[in-house]
Design an enzyme around this catalytic site. Structure first.
Site, PDB file in Angstrom:
ATOM      1  N   TYR A 299      -2.370  -1.038  10.269  1.00 36.99           N
ATOM      2  CA  TYR A 299      -2.880  -1.283   8.766  1.00 36.99           C
ATOM      3  C   TYR A 299      -1.421  -0.914   8.034  1.00 36.99           C
ATOM      4  CZ  TYR A 299      -3.889  -1.016   3.794  1.00 36.99           C
ATOM      5  OH  TYR A 299      -4.082  -0.882   2.604  1.00 36.99           O
TER       6      TYR A 299
ATOM      7  N   SER B  99       0.684  -1.267  -0.105  1.00 35.61           N
ATOM      8  CA  SER B  99      -0.133  -0.227   0.093  1.00 35.61           C
ATOM      9  C   SER B  99       0.885   1.258  -0.100  1.00 35.61           C
ATOM     10  CB  SER B  99      -1.011  -0.089   1.121  1.00 35.61           C
ATOM     11  OG  SER B  99      -1.604   1.264   1.506  1.00 35.61           O
TER      12      SER B  99
END
Length: 235
Positions: free
Chosen positions: A154, A141
């Site tokens: 995350y 990400s």
């Protein structure tokens, strides 16, 4: 200019195949002629399952469980005789709370789904990928590049995906190529529901990310390994 890839006679395993990005990756490989094997923790009966099971050799399994991972990979090999590419797409997002208000279960859940699945799938696929001189592409990400408010766990789990990708590339230099893609916000129904007032036009289409995954598994990127490739769109 359109680019076409030929994956005839190649066998590809895609985790998280029932999600928006996973199903787009499956479609891209299927359109390119590959024999695609999809895996997901949910099955076709789930309302969250976005994949047409008729397009793939589908295997339901929990990729946070090593026994399930071993079973699925062994079944793919038994049925198809080889494995040429692994796409670690399984993943999810949780956030909203600062670190001191984040419970342990959230930490465990995110590291299990985002990082442990990538570790276990790669571990059991690698012996077969080494024989085929294949490729692994995993989904990291953009937010893994820095800390941020409310979703630090995350971000850390996705940073782990990049580091394990570099490790696989280093340990298998000249045999198996390993790369990651780094999306920003992906244009999915879930993200639109979570962020209804955002500029959806700036988000990246799952099909465009899938094209990059396809390229990273092809001979067109034969000298690329250990990379984390931005797929940000305009976001």
């Amino acid at each position: 200019m359109p680019v076409e890839f030929d994956f005839d006679d190649r066998v590809v395993l895609v985790t998280g195949a029932g999600g928006s990005l996973g199903s787009a990756v499956v479609k891209a490989f299927d359109d390119a002629g590959a024999q695609v094997c999809g895996a997901d923790v949910v099955g076709p009966e789930s309302e969250d399952f976005g994949l047409d099971p008729d397009r793939v050799c589908y295997h339901q399994g929990d990729f946070t469980d090593e026994g399930d991972v071993e079973r699925v990979v062994d079944t793919v090999i038994d049925e198809h005789g080889r494995l040429d590419a692994l796409c670690n797409v399984a993943g999810t997002w949780r956030g909203g709370d600062p670190l001191h208000e984040t419970d342990e279960d959230t930490f465990d859940f995110l590291f299990d789904v985002n990082l442990k699945t990538m570790f276990l799938a790669s571990k059991h696929a690698l012996p077969h990928l080494q024989e085929a001189e294949g490729a692994i592409v995993s989904v990291s990400s953009r937010s893994s590049l820095e800390g941020g408010e409310g979703d630090g766990i995350y971000r850390a789990s996705k940073a782990g995906v990049r580091r394990l990708t570099e490790t696989v590339a280093e340990e298998n230099r000249g045999t198996v190529r390993a790369n990651a893609v780094m999306p920003s916000v992906i244009d999915t129904p879930m993200n639109r529901e979570m962020m209804p007032d955002a500029d959806h036009e700036s988000w990246v289409d799952p099909a465009d990310i899938a094209d990059t995954v396809l390229a990273l598994c092809s001979e067109a990127t034969g000298v690329t390994s250990g990379a984390a490739v931005p797929v940000y769109g305009e976001a």
